[in-house]
Design an enzyme around this catalytic site. Structure first.
Site, mmCIF file in Angstrom:
data_model
loop_
_atom_site.group_PDB
_atom_site.id
_atom_site.type_symbol
_atom_site.label_atom_id
_atom_site.label_comp_id
_atom_site.label_asym_id
_atom_site.label_seq_id
_atom_site.Cartn_x
_atom_site.Cartn_y
_atom_site.Cartn_z
ATOM 1 N N CYS A 149 -3.708 15.832 3.101
ATOM 2 C CA CYS A 149 -3.742 15.665 1.646
ATOM 3 C C CYS A 149 -4.748 16.585 0.962
ATOM 4 O O CYS A 149 -4.896 16.551 -0.264
ATOM 5 C CB CYS A 149 -4.085 14.222 1.299
ATOM 6 S SG CYS A 149 -3.118 13.046 2.209
ATOM 7 N N GLU A 177 1.809 18.681 2.577
ATOM 8 C CA GLU A 177 1.855 18.120 3.934
ATOM 9 C C GLU A 177 3.295 18.079 4.411
ATOM 10 O O GLU A 177 3.553 18.111 5.607
ATOM 11 C CB GLU A 177 1.250 16.707 3.911
ATOM 12 C CG GLU A 177 1.059 16.050 5.278
ATOM 13 C CD GLU A 177 2.295 15.357 5.831
ATOM 14 O OE1 GLU A 177 2.259 14.955 6.999
ATOM 15 O OE2 GLU A 177 3.310 15.200 5.118
ATOM 16 N N HIS A 227 -8.913 11.247 -4.354
ATOM 17 C CA HIS A 227 -7.635 11.166 -3.642
ATOM 18 C C HIS A 227 -7.310 9.674 -3.460
ATOM 19 O O HIS A 227 -8.165 8.902 -3.042
ATOM 20 C CB HIS A 227 -7.752 11.861 -2.285
ATOM 21 C CG HIS A 227 -6.598 11.557 -1.382
ATOM 22 N ND1 HIS A 227 -5.301 11.776 -1.761
ATOM 23 C CD2 HIS A 227 -6.550 11.035 -0.129
ATOM 24 C CE1 HIS A 227 -4.493 11.410 -0.771
ATOM 25 N NE2 HIS A 227 -5.222 10.956 0.224
HETATM 26 N N1 CAA Z 1 -3.844 -11.147 -2.378
HETATM 27 C C1 CAA Z 1 -4.814 -10.218 -2.574
HETATM 28 N N2 CAA Z 1 -5.247 -9.387 -1.577
HETATM 29 C C2 CAA Z 1 -4.651 -9.467 -0.379
HETATM 30 C C3 CAA Z 1 -3.637 -10.412 -0.127
HETATM 31 C C4 CAA Z 1 -3.229 -11.281 -1.186
HETATM 32 N N3 CAA Z 1 -2.268 -12.182 -1.024
HETATM 33 N N4 CAA Z 1 -3.260 -10.269 1.159
HETATM 34 C C5 CAA Z 1 -4.002 -9.277 1.692
HETATM 35 N N5 CAA Z 1 -4.858 -8.789 0.768
HETATM 36 C C6 CAA Z 1 -5.797 -7.707 0.888
HETATM 37 C C7 CAA Z 1 -6.597 -7.726 2.190
HETATM 38 O O1 CAA Z 1 -7.683 -8.626 2.130
HETATM 39 C C8 CAA Z 1 -7.024 -6.271 2.289
HETATM 40 O O2 CAA Z 1 -8.100 -6.050 1.428
HETATM 41 P P1 CAA Z 1 -9.408 -5.291 1.950
HETATM 42 O O3 CAA Z 1 -8.930 -3.987 2.514
HETATM 43 O O4 CAA Z 1 -10.253 -5.135 0.727
HETATM 44 O O5 CAA Z 1 -10.005 -6.154 2.994
HETATM 45 C C9 CAA Z 1 -5.828 -5.507 1.680
HETATM 46 O O6 CAA Z 1 -5.065 -6.486 0.942
HETATM 47 C C10 CAA Z 1 -4.924 -4.903 2.721
HETATM 48 O O7 CAA Z 1 -4.634 -5.855 3.663
HETATM 49 P P2 CAA Z 1 -4.529 -5.473 5.202
HETATM 50 O O8 CAA Z 1 -5.732 -4.712 5.638
HETATM 51 O O9 CAA Z 1 -4.168 -6.687 5.955
HETATM 52 O O10 CAA Z 1 -3.281 -4.480 5.111
HETATM 53 P P3 CAA Z 1 -2.425 -3.797 6.165
HETATM 54 O O11 CAA Z 1 -2.802 -4.109 7.547
HETATM 55 O O12 CAA Z 1 -1.052 -4.137 5.749
HETATM 56 O O13 CAA Z 1 -2.741 -2.204 5.955
HETATM 57 C C11 CAA Z 1 -3.316 -0.093 5.068
HETATM 58 C C12 CAA Z 1 -3.269 -1.587 4.795
HETATM 59 C C13 CAA Z 1 -4.211 0.141 6.286
HETATM 60 C C14 CAA Z 1 -3.910 0.627 3.882
HETATM 61 C C15 CAA Z 1 -1.896 0.429 5.316
HETATM 62 O O14 CAA Z 1 -1.154 0.313 4.152
HETATM 63 C C16 CAA Z 1 -1.825 1.857 5.805
HETATM 64 O O15 CAA Z 1 -1.991 2.121 6.996
HETATM 65 N N6 CAA Z 1 -1.558 2.842 4.876
HETATM 66 C C17 CAA Z 1 -1.415 4.250 5.225
HETATM 67 C C18 CAA Z 1 -2.739 4.915 5.568
HETATM 68 C C19 CAA Z 1 -3.557 5.221 4.400
HETATM 69 O O16 CAA Z 1 -3.084 5.354 3.306
HETATM 70 N N7 CAA Z 1 -4.881 5.384 4.656
HETATM 71 C C20 CAA Z 1 -5.811 5.696 3.632
HETATM 72 C C21 CAA Z 1 -6.740 6.865 3.831
HETATM 73 S S1 CAA Z 1 -6.051 8.180 4.779
HETATM 74 C C22 CAA Z 1 -5.311 9.254 3.829
HETATM 75 O O17 CAA Z 1 -5.761 9.512 2.765
HETATM 76 C C23 CAA Z 1 -4.150 9.840 4.454
HETATM 77 C C24 CAA Z 1 -3.350 10.558 3.540
HETATM 78 O O18 CAA Z 1 -3.258 10.284 2.359
HETATM 79 C C25 CAA Z 1 -2.573 11.644 4.095
#
Ligand code: CAA
Length: 409
Positions: free
Chosen positions: A112, A80, A234
C-alpha cells in the site's frame, strides 16, 4: 518558485457497492463489529469492465481536464493489484487520456506504500526542473478470500495527484520520516489474485512503522507534534488509524482526541481499503470537508505491508478553498449500484486477472472501460461518459477564463 507539492487531487471508485450490513447478515456477525469494531460501513466493488486502469484513468482525467497536459513528462502509477507482470498500467492510462508521447511512464510496487514513493519521486523530478509537472496515479482493488476475517476490509478506488511547483493545494515539506522492516504481515505471491494476510501481525507492524517513522522524522528536525494540525493515515480500515494514532500520542506524551481524525475517515469508510490510494483518499476528504485548513500543517502517514512506512508533512495553501470541488466524491459514492452478497461474491469469483480471451459486458458508467482480452492482451476504451465529462470540463474552463478576463477588464 514557492515550494513543491500537490497542485490537484481527484478520486475515482468502482461502479458497485456492498453494504457491510448485508455481509453481516450473511456471515451472522453483529453489524456493530464492522461499523464500530473495524470502523467501516461499505466497500466499492468494480464492475466486470472496471479495474485499476479504468479507475486510475477516471481519476487522472479529472486532473487533466482541469489543468491540461502542459509540462507533464512523467506518469507514475502505483499499485498492489497490477494487471500485467510486465507492462505498466500507466501506459494504458497514457493512451486512454491521449497524453503527449514525450512522457516517461512507470509502475511502482510496495503493497500500500507505492503511492507515497511515487509522490516522493515526483517531488524530486519537479525540484530538478520546476517547469515540469508529474501525474501520480495510485489505484487498487483490494481482494481477500471470501469467508475470511479480512473479507470486510476489501475495497476499490483510485486517486490522481498532480505534483507541481507553486501548488494550489499543499506544499510538501522537505523532511520525511522513513521506516523499513522485513515482516510477513501481508503479501501476494505471483500466482494469487487474493492477498495472504496475518491480520493481527499487520496491525502491530503498522504501529511499529508509524512510531519508527515518527522517530526518524523527529531526529531529522521535522516539525514538533503540537505543530501538526491535522492527521491522515493509510486506512486498511479506519479503526487502524485510531489504534496507531493512539499509540503515537502515548509515545510523544500528547492527548488523544479521536474525533480529530473523523473527517479523514469519511470517504474511506465507504470505499473500503484501496491500498495505494487509501491515504490519499483520506487527504481528499480533509481537503473537501474541513473548512478551516488554510495554512494548517497536515501529517500524512503511509504504510505498505512487508513493510515500509513513511511520514510526510505538508502545509495547506492559504487560498486552497478556491480549488475545492465539494460534493464531487460524495456524488460518485452515492451513484454506486448496490449489490447483494451473492452478486458481489459472483463478481469476486470472476474478478481475478486472466490472459484468456474474454469480452466484458458493458456495465460501468465511468469514462473508460475494460473491454476484454484479445490475443492475451487487455483492451480498454473510452465510453460516452468520457466525451460528456470532457465537454463539461471544457465549458467550465471557458467560463472560468471568461470570468477572469471580465474581472481583469
Ligand atoms: N461491536 C463492536 N465492536 C466489536 C464487536 C461488536 N459487536 N465485535 C467485535 N468488535 C471489535 C473487536 O473488539 C475488535 O476491536 P479491537 O481491535 O479494538 O480489539 C474489532 O472489532 C475487530 O475484531 P476482531 O479482532 O475479532 O476481528 P477479526 O479477527 O475479524 O479481524 C482484522 C480484524 C484483523 C482487521 C481483519 O479484518 C483483517 O485481517 N484485515 C486485513 C488486514 C488488514 O487490513 N490489516 C491492517 C494493516 S496492514 C495493511 O495496511 C495492509 C494493506 O493495507 C495492504
Amino acid at each position: 518558485m514557492t515550494g513543491i507539492g500537490i497542485h490537484d487531487i481527484a478520486v475515482a471508485t468502482g461502479h458497485h457497492v456492498l453494504e457491510l450490513d448485508d455481509l453481516a447478515v450473511q456471515l451472522g456477525v453483529d453489524p456493530a463489529k464492522y461499523h464500530v469494531g473495524i470502523g467501516q460501513d461499505a466497500f466499492s466493488v468494480p464492475a466486470p469492465d472496471e479495474d485499476i486502469v479504468t479507475m486510475g484513468a477516471a481519476a487522472a482525467k479529472q486532473v487533466v481536464d482541469r489543468h491540461g497536459v502542459e509540462g507533464i513528462r512523467t506518469v507514475l502509477f502505483a499499485t498492489e493489484s497490477g494487471i500485467d507482470q510486465s507492462k505498466a498500467a500507466g501506459v494504458f492510462v497514457h493512451g486512454l487520456l491521449g497524453l503527449p508521447q514525450n512522457v516517461r511512464t512507470v509502475e511502482l510496487k510496495q503493497a500500500c506504500y507505492g503511492g507515497t514513493a511515487a509522490l516522493q519521486l515526483a517531488l524530486g523530478i519537479v525540484a530538478r526542473n520546476p517547469a515540469e509537472r508529474v501525474l501520480v496515479i495510485a489505484a487498487d482493488v483490494a481482494r481477500y478470500d471470501v469467508d475470511t476475517a479480512a473479507e470486510p476490509t476489501q475495497g476499490a478506488g483510485a486517486v490522481a495527484i498532480l505534483v507541481s511547483a507553486d501548488p494550489d493545494l499543499i506544499e510538501i515539506e522537505p523532511v520525511a520520516g522513513l521506516f523499513t522492516a522485513d515482516v510477513d504481515d501481508f503479501w501476494r505471491p505471483n500466482d494469487r489474485s487474493t492477498a495472504l494476510v496475518d491480520g493481527r501481525l499487520s496491525v502491530s507492524a503498522y504501529v511499529d512503522a508509524f512510531i519508527g517513522a515518527w522517530d526518524d522524522l523527529a531526529s531529522r528536525g521535522g516539525p514538533a507534534y503540537d505543530t501538526i494540525d491535522r492527521w491522515v493515515h493509510h486506512q486498511p480500515f479506519t479503526k487502524m488509524a485510531l489504534k496507531a494514532h493512539r499509540k503515537l500520542t502515548q509515545h510523544v506524551g500528547a492527548d488523544f482526541d479521536e474525533t480529530e481524525l473523523r473527517t479523514g475517515f469519511t470517504y474511506n469508510r465507504q470505499v473500503g481499503n484501496t491500498y495505494t490510494a487509501s491515504l490519499w483518499i483520506a487527504l481528499a476528504a480533509v481537503l473537501d470537508l474541513d473548512d478551516d485548513l488554510a495554512g494548517k500543517r497536515i501529517g500524512m502517514f503511509s504504510y505498505g505491508s512487508g513493510s515500509v512506512g513513511e511520514l510526510v508533512t505538508g502545509v495547506v495553501r492559504p487560498d486552497h478553498q478556491r480549488h475545492r470541488r465539494v460534493g464531487a466524491v460524495r456524488a460518485d459514492l452515492d451513484a454506486r449500484v448496490r449489490l447483494s452478497v451473492p452478486e458481489y461474491r459472483a463478481l469476486h469469483a470472476a474478478g481475478a486477472a486472466t490472459s484468456e480471451d474474454t469480452e466484458r459486458p458493458r456495465v460501468t458508467a465511468a469514462p473508460f472501460r475494460f473491454s476484454g482480452v484479445l490475443g492475451g492482451a487487455r483492451h480498454y476504451e473510452a465510453t460516452a461518459a468520457a466525451t460528456a465529462t470532457t465537454a463539461t470540463a471544457a465549458a467550465t474552463a471557458t467560463t472560468a477564463t471568461e470570468a477572469a478576463g471580465t474581472a481583469g477588464e
